[in-house]
Design a protein around this motif. Structure first.
Motif, PDB file in Angstrom:
ATOM      1  N   SER A   1       3.174   4.741   0.608  1.00  0.00           N
ATOM      2  CA  SER A   1       2.545   6.046   0.829  1.00  0.00           C
ATOM      3  C   SER A   1       1.035   5.888   0.715  1.00  0.00           C
ATOM      4  CB  SER A   1       3.067   7.079  -0.169  1.00  0.00           C
ATOM      5  OG  SER A   1       2.822   6.678  -1.495  1.00  0.00           O
ATOM      6  N   LEU A   2       0.331   6.865   1.247  1.00  0.00           N
ATOM      7  CA  LEU A   2      -1.124   6.848   1.214  1.00  0.00           C
ATOM      8  C   LEU A   2      -1.583   7.330  -0.159  1.00  0.00           C
ATOM      9  CD1 LEU A   2      -3.589   6.265   3.014  1.00  0.00           C
ATOM     10  CD2 LEU A   2      -3.540   8.660   3.695  1.00  0.00           C
ATOM     11  N   LYS A   3      -2.328   6.489  -0.875  1.00  0.00           N
ATOM     12  CA  LYS A   3      -2.791   6.819  -2.215  1.00  0.00           C
ATOM     13  C   LYS A   3      -4.051   7.673  -2.173  1.00  0.00           C
ATOM     14  CE  LYS A   3      -3.660   3.229  -4.754  1.00  0.00           C
ATOM     15  NZ  LYS A   3      -3.891   2.160  -5.721  1.00  0.00           N
ATOM     16  N   ALA A   4      -4.837   7.511  -1.145  1.00  0.00           N
ATOM     17  CA  ALA A   4      -6.135   8.180  -1.040  1.00  0.00           C
ATOM     18  C   ALA A   4      -6.029   9.486  -0.254  1.00  0.00           C
ATOM     19  CB  ALA A   4      -7.129   7.247  -0.360  1.00  0.00           C
ATOM     20  N   ASN A   5      -7.026  10.336  -0.408  1.00  0.00           N
ATOM     21  CA  ASN A   5      -7.111  11.563   0.382  1.00  0.00           C
ATOM     22  C   ASN A   5      -7.563  11.282   1.804  1.00  0.00           C
ATOM     23  OD1 ASN A   5      -6.318  13.372  -1.656  1.00  0.00           O
ATOM     24  ND2 ASN A   5      -8.364  13.308  -2.527  1.00  0.00           N
ATOM     25  N   GLU A   6      -8.190  10.115   1.998  1.00  0.00           N
ATOM     26  CA  GLU A   6      -8.664   9.729   3.325  1.00  0.00           C
ATOM     27  C   GLU A   6      -8.651   8.213   3.427  1.00  0.00           C
ATOM     28  OE1 GLU A   6     -12.895   9.993   5.552  1.00  0.00           O
ATOM     29  OE2 GLU A   6     -11.980  11.930   5.051  1.00  0.00           O
ATOM     30  N   ALA A   7      -8.199   7.709   4.578  1.00  0.00           N
ATOM     31  CA  ALA A   7      -8.148   6.264   4.796  1.00  0.00           C
ATOM     32  C   ALA A   7      -8.372   5.957   6.266  1.00  0.00           C
ATOM     33  CB  ALA A   7      -6.799   5.702   4.344  1.00  0.00           C
ATOM     34  N   ASN A   8      -9.173   4.944   6.526  1.00  0.00           N
ATOM     35  CA  ASN A   8      -9.436   4.493   7.888  1.00  0.00           C
ATOM     36  C   ASN A   8      -8.430   3.428   8.288  1.00  0.00           C
ATOM     37  OD1 ASN A   8     -11.749   6.106   8.023  1.00  0.00           O
ATOM     38  ND2 ASN A   8     -13.029   4.485   7.179  1.00  0.00           N
ATOM     39  N   ALA A   9      -7.825   3.604   9.450  1.00  0.00           N
ATOM     40  CA  ALA A   9      -6.953   2.577  10.022  1.00  0.00           C
ATOM     41  C   ALA A   9      -7.766   1.867  11.097  1.00  0.00           C
ATOM     42  CB  ALA A   9      -5.692   3.199  10.607  1.00  0.00           C
ATOM     43  N   ARG A  10      -7.959   0.580  10.910  1.00  0.00           N
ATOM     44  CA  ARG A  10      -8.828  -0.203  11.782  1.00  0.00           C
ATOM     45  C   ARG A  10      -8.030  -1.039  12.772  1.00  0.00           C
ATOM     46  NH1 ARG A  10     -14.030  -0.230  10.024  1.00  0.00           N
ATOM     47  NH2 ARG A  10     -14.364   0.818   8.037  1.00  0.00           N
TER      48      ARG A  10
ATOM     49  N   ILE B   1     -12.627   1.636  13.847  1.00  0.00           N
ATOM     50  CA  ILE B   1     -11.684   2.585  13.250  1.00  0.00           C
ATOM     51  C   ILE B   1     -10.960   3.302  14.388  1.00  0.00           C
ATOM     52  CG2 ILE B   1     -11.437   4.681  11.861  1.00  0.00           C
ATOM     53  CD1 ILE B   1     -14.014   3.764  10.371  1.00  0.00           C
ATOM     54  N   ASP B   2      -9.632   3.202  14.398  1.00  0.00           N
ATOM     55  CA  ASP B   2      -8.830   3.883  15.412  1.00  0.00           C
ATOM     56  C   ASP B   2      -8.308   5.226  14.919  1.00  0.00           C
ATOM     57  OD1 ASP B   2      -9.077   1.972  17.415  1.00  0.00           O
ATOM     58  OD2 ASP B   2      -7.334   0.836  16.731  1.00  0.00           O
ATOM     59  N   TRP B   3      -7.967   5.303  13.629  1.00  0.00           N
ATOM     60  CA  TRP B   3      -7.392   6.521  13.065  1.00  0.00           C
ATOM     61  C   TRP B   3      -7.988   6.765  11.687  1.00  0.00           C
ATOM     62  CZ3 TRP B   3      -4.469   9.293  16.269  1.00  0.00           C
ATOM     63  CH2 TRP B   3      -3.850   8.634  17.317  1.00  0.00           C
ATOM     64  N   VAL B   4      -8.113   8.038  11.333  1.00  0.00           N
ATOM     65  CA  VAL B   4      -8.492   8.418   9.972  1.00  0.00           C
ATOM     66  C   VAL B   4      -7.357   9.286   9.436  1.00  0.00           C
ATOM     67  CG1 VAL B   4     -10.160   9.589   8.495  1.00  0.00           C
ATOM     68  CG2 VAL B   4     -10.951   8.348  10.524  1.00  0.00           C
ATOM     69  N   TYR B   5      -6.683   8.787   8.417  1.00  0.00           N
ATOM     70  CA  TYR B   5      -5.593   9.537   7.792  1.00  0.00           C
ATOM     71  C   TYR B   5      -6.169  10.373   6.667  1.00  0.00           C
ATOM     72  CZ  TYR B   5      -2.380   6.719  10.477  1.00  0.00           C
ATOM     73  OH  TYR B   5      -1.701   6.136  11.505  1.00  0.00           O
ATOM     74  N   LYS B   6      -5.810  11.660   6.631  1.00  0.00           N
ATOM     75  CA  LYS B   6      -6.388  12.585   5.664  1.00  0.00           C
ATOM     76  C   LYS B   6      -5.319  13.341   4.887  1.00  0.00           C
ATOM     77  CE  LYS B   6     -10.748  13.305   7.969  1.00  0.00           C
ATOM     78  NZ  LYS B   6     -11.817  14.256   8.202  1.00  0.00           N
ATOM     79  N   ARG B   7      -4.198  12.711   4.668  1.00  0.00           N
ATOM     80  CA  ARG B   7      -3.119  13.391   3.954  1.00  0.00           C
ATOM     81  C   ARG B   7      -2.553  12.485   2.873  1.00  0.00           C
ATOM     82  NH1 ARG B   7       1.987  16.643   6.303  1.00  0.00           N
ATOM     83  NH2 ARG B   7       2.455  17.701   4.367  1.00  0.00           N
ATOM     84  N   ARG B   8      -2.990  12.723   1.653  1.00  0.00           N
ATOM     85  CA  ARG B   8      -2.494  11.970   0.504  1.00  0.00           C
ATOM     86  C   ARG B   8      -0.965  12.045   0.461  1.00  0.00           C
ATOM     87  NH1 ARG B   8      -5.290  10.781  -4.128  1.00  0.00           N
ATOM     88  NH2 ARG B   8      -3.976  10.068  -5.808  1.00  0.00           N
ATOM     89  N   ASP B   9      -0.326  10.973   0.048  1.00  0.00           N
ATOM     90  CA  ASP B   9       1.132  10.849  -0.099  1.00  0.00           C
ATOM     91  C   ASP B   9       1.884  10.701   1.223  1.00  0.00           C
ATOM     92  OD1 ASP B   9       0.951  11.022  -2.895  1.00  0.00           O
ATOM     93  OD2 ASP B   9       1.075  13.207  -2.838  1.00  0.00           O
ATOM     94  N   MET B  10       1.176  10.640   2.348  1.00  0.00           N
ATOM     95  CA  MET B  10       1.850  10.464   3.635  1.00  0.00           C
ATOM     96  C   MET B  10       2.631   9.146   3.634  1.00  0.00           C
ATOM     97  SD  MET B  10       0.252   9.906   7.423  1.00  0.00           S
ATOM     98  CE  MET B  10      -0.138  11.601   7.721  1.00  0.00           C
ATOM     99  N   PRO B  11       3.908   9.178   4.040  1.00  0.00           N
ATOM    100  CA  PRO B  11       4.651   7.918   4.120  1.00  0.00           C
ATOM    101  C   PRO B  11       4.151   7.088   5.305  1.00  0.00           C
ATOM    102  CG  PRO B  11       6.017   9.734   4.895  1.00  0.00           C
ATOM    103  CD  PRO B  11       4.738  10.336   4.406  1.00  0.00           C
TER     104      PRO B  11
END
Length: 170
Positions: free
Chosen positions: A43-52, A61-71
């Motif tokens: 799961s995503l530990k951070a509130n925001e993470a860059n997928a490169r 950076i292709d995607w920026v995930y902004k949802r903590r706990d996302m599987p």
């Protein structure tokens, strides 16, 4: 521009991962860094993470995930980087410090009854909307027990993303 061995290796790893297809349980591999199964859910530990695009800060950076706990599903490892996919099959390389081993699942169907027991006839505790994320507690026989807010109940595996259909969690 200086080309380093690690940059060449990162490009080769990314190319190999892109060329390889999904693995079945019989051919499941282990990550070269963690020795954990590949693929696997995290799961995503951070509130925001860059997928490169590749396993290095110099990659786009292709995607920026902004949802903590996302599987997310880890499909490859390279040093401190993990190649991940989301429920739509999109993804990239994320630094391992932004990921957690805590298992979560995302509800894929709308208004799914959260049951008191793993039984379609069990009492409804709530109706769960599409997109809700819960923390997995256990899974077996087509059902998963999740914590969703203050509630703990059971949902069918078929309504979830973040757990394999035949996976058993204890």
């Amino acid at each position: 521009m200086t080309v380093t061995f690690s940059r060449i290796a990162a490009v080769l790893v990314a190319a190999l991962v892109a060329a390889s297809g999904p693995l079945d349980a019989a051919s499941q591999q282990r990550g070269p860094v963690t020795n954990l199964p590949l693929p696997r859910f995290v799961s995503l530990k951070a509130n925001e993470a860059n997928a490169r695009r590749g396993p290095d800060l110099s990659h786009r950076i292709d995607w920026v995930y902004k949802r903590r706990d996302m599987p997310l599903r880890v499909t490859a490892e390279f040093e401190h980087w993990r190649r991940i996919e989301d429920m739509d099959g999109q993804g990239g390389w994320i630094h391992s410090t932004l990921l957690s081993g805590v298992r979560t699942a995302l509800v894929q169907a709308d208004m799914v009854p959260l049951r008191q027991r793993p039984d379609p006839e069990a009492r409804d505790l709530a109706l769960v909307e599409r997109g809700v994320i819960g923390t997995l507690q256990s899974c077996n026989a087509g059902w998963c027990e999740l914590d969703i807010g203050a509630l703990r109940g059971w949902l069918p595996v078929s309504a979830l993303w973040g757990v394999d259909p035949d996976e058993v969690l204890e």
